[in-house]
Design an enzyme around this catalytic site. Structure first.
Site, mmCIF file in Angstrom:
data_model
loop_
_atom_site.group_PDB
_atom_site.id
_atom_site.type_symbol
_atom_site.label_atom_id
_atom_site.label_comp_id
_atom_site.label_asym_id
_atom_site.label_seq_id
_atom_site.Cartn_x
_atom_site.Cartn_y
_atom_site.Cartn_z
ATOM 1 N N CYS A 155 0.837 -1.197 0.000
ATOM 2 C CA CYS A 155 0.000 0.000 0.000
ATOM 3 C C CYS A 155 0.876 1.253 0.000
ATOM 4 C CB CYS A 155 -0.903 -0.016 1.237
ATOM 5 S SG CYS A 155 -1.797 1.516 1.505
ATOM 6 N N LYS A 156 0.623 2.133 -0.947
ATOM 7 C CA LYS A 156 1.415 3.360 -1.057
ATOM 8 C C LYS A 156 1.302 4.223 0.200
ATOM 9 C CE LYS A 156 2.151 7.449 -3.835
ATOM 10 N NZ LYS A 156 1.578 8.425 -4.721
#
Length: 113
Positions: A10-11
């Site tokens: 997840c960024k």
């Protein structure tokens, strides 16, 4: 001790982790997809966040839409869904003692460091 519930894919979670690294604070990483929090841990996290269970759910996830959306679920049902399907848990979550935030946006993490 600061703890981050982290998903490396997840960024926003990676940005939250980077923020902690740059703050030069000691912290522990919990890769919650592998180290799934118990229902008691989820309840504790919710209490520290001061949020209801549904506020911690990623309601746009396919798992939620296919299995839970539109159903009459109790808070306990939602907590059990997050335990059974940890991908449903918002991320990243950062906890510092009795305070916690969801790092969306990641800058919110600064408020508890």
């Amino acid at each position: 001790m600061i703890t981050i519930y982290h998903n490396p894919r997840c960024k926003k979670s990676r940005e939250g982790l980077q923020l902690l690294e740059e703050a030069n604070v000691e912290f522990e990483i919990v890769k919650y997809l592998n180290e799934v929090p118990s229902t008691n841990e989820i309840e504790s996290i919710l209490e520290k966040l001061n949020k209801t269970p549904i506020e911690l759910v990623r309601t746009n996830e396919k798992i939620w839409k296919e299995n839970f959306k539109g159903k009459d679920l109790s808070d306990q049902d939602i907590i059990e869904a997050m335990h059974s399907f940890p991908k449903l848990i918002e991320r990243p979550i950062v906890i510092n003692n009795q305070k916690a935030v969801i790092g969306r946006p990641p800058e919110q993490i600064k408020s508890i460091i």
